[in-house]
Write a protein that holds these residues in place. Structure first.
Motif, short mmCIF file in Angstrom:
data_model
loop_
_atom_site.label_atom_id
_atom_site.label_comp_id
_atom_site.label_asym_id
_atom_site.label_seq_id
_atom_site.Cartn_x
_atom_site.Cartn_y
_atom_site.Cartn_z
N ARG A 1 9.12 -30.40 59.24
CA ARG A 1 9.41 -29.03 58.80
C ARG A 1 9.94 -29.09 57.38
O ARG A 1 10.91 -29.78 57.10
CB ARG A 1 10.42 -28.35 59.72
N MET B 1 2.38 -19.73 50.30
CA MET B 1 2.85 -20.52 51.44
C MET B 1 1.66 -21.07 52.23
O MET B 1 1.68 -22.22 52.67
CB MET B 1 3.75 -19.68 52.34
N ALA C 1 0.85 -24.92 53.00
CA ALA C 1 0.59 -25.36 54.38
C ALA C 1 -0.75 -26.07 54.46
O ALA C 1 -0.88 -27.11 55.13
CB ALA C 1 0.64 -24.17 55.34
N THR D 1 3.37 -21.57 59.44
CA THR D 1 4.30 -21.17 58.39
C THR D 1 4.87 -19.80 58.70
O THR D 1 4.18 -18.93 59.24
CB THR D 1 3.63 -21.19 56.98
N GLU E 1 9.28 -21.47 55.32
CA GLU E 1 9.20 -22.77 55.97
C GLU E 1 7.81 -23.04 56.52
O GLU E 1 7.05 -22.12 56.81
CB GLU E 1 10.24 -22.92 57.07
N ILE E 2 7.51 -24.33 56.63
CA ILE E 2 6.23 -24.79 57.16
C ILE E 2 6.52 -25.89 58.17
O ILE E 2 7.28 -26.81 57.88
CB ILE E 2 5.32 -25.33 56.05
N ALA F 1 4.50 -30.13 49.64
CA ALA F 1 4.74 -28.68 49.70
C ALA F 1 5.24 -28.16 48.36
O ALA F 1 4.77 -27.11 47.88
CB ALA F 1 5.74 -28.35 50.81
#
Length: 150
Positions: free
Chosen positions: A30, A56, A60, A74, A78-79, A105
Motif C-alpha cells: 500500500r 492516481m 496504479a 486505488t 492511496e493505492i 508511484a
C-alpha cells in the motif's frame, strides 16, 4: 584494512536488509500520498477531481505493470497492490518492495501531474485469500467513510 572485511562490516549494519515476506504469504503493498491534503487543495477540485483520479489511475497502472500484480485498487490518495503467494519479486525483500513501490508511484504520479509528488509505502500480510478479501473490504469501507466525510 581488508576492503572485503570493511564492506562486510558495513553491510552488517543494514539491519532490516534481510527482512523478507514469508514464503506463501499474500502480500499487499500500500502506497499513500505524503502530504496530499495540502498538495491536492492547491491543485485539484474537491470533493472529486477527474484529473486527480486519472493521475492516481496512472500511478496504479505503473505499479500493476512493474510488479506484475493480479489486482490493484486505488481510493483517495492511496493505492493497494496484491502480490500472489508465489510472487518472488526482489526475493520478497521488504525494503525493496516498500521502497520501489513508493518510488514507482511517486515517479508515475509526478510524471502525470507535472509537479513533484511523494508516496510512502508499507506491507500488509495475509495467510489466506479470505484475508485479502477482508483487507480490500476494509479499504472500501474507508473509502466510503472518507467520501461521506468529504
Amino acid at each position: 584494512m581488508d576492503a572485503g572485511d570493511f564492506e562486510a562490516r558495513q553491510r552488517e549494519r543494514e539491519w532490516f536488509h534481510g527482512l523478507t515476506v514469508p514464503p506463501g504469504a499474500w502480500t499487499v503493498l500500500r502506497v499513500d500520498g505524503r502530504g496530499f491534503s495540502k498538495f491536492t487543495e492547491a491543485r485539484f477540485e474537491k470533493p472529486f477531481d477527474p484529473r486527480f483520479a486519472g493521475r492516481m489511475a496512472e500511478a496504479a497502472g505503473a505499479l500493476l505493470s512493474e510488479f506484475a500484480s493480479p489486482y490493484v485498487y486505488t481510493e483517495s490518495d492511496e493505492i493497494s497492490l496484491v502480490l500472489a503467494p508465489s510472487a518472488d519479486i526482489f526475493g520478497r525483500g521488504v525494503e525493496k518492495l516498500v521502497s520501489i513501490s513508493a518510488g514507482v508511484a511517486s515517479a508515475a504520479f509526478t510524471h502525470a501531474a507535472g509537479v513533484p509528488a511523494h508516496f510512502d509505502g508499507r506491507v500488509w500480510l495475509g495467510t489466506t485469500a479470505e484475508d485479502v478479501i477482508d483487507y480490500f473490504s476494509w479499504r472500501q469501507a474507508d473509502a466510503a467513510r472518507c467520501a461521506l466525510n468529504g
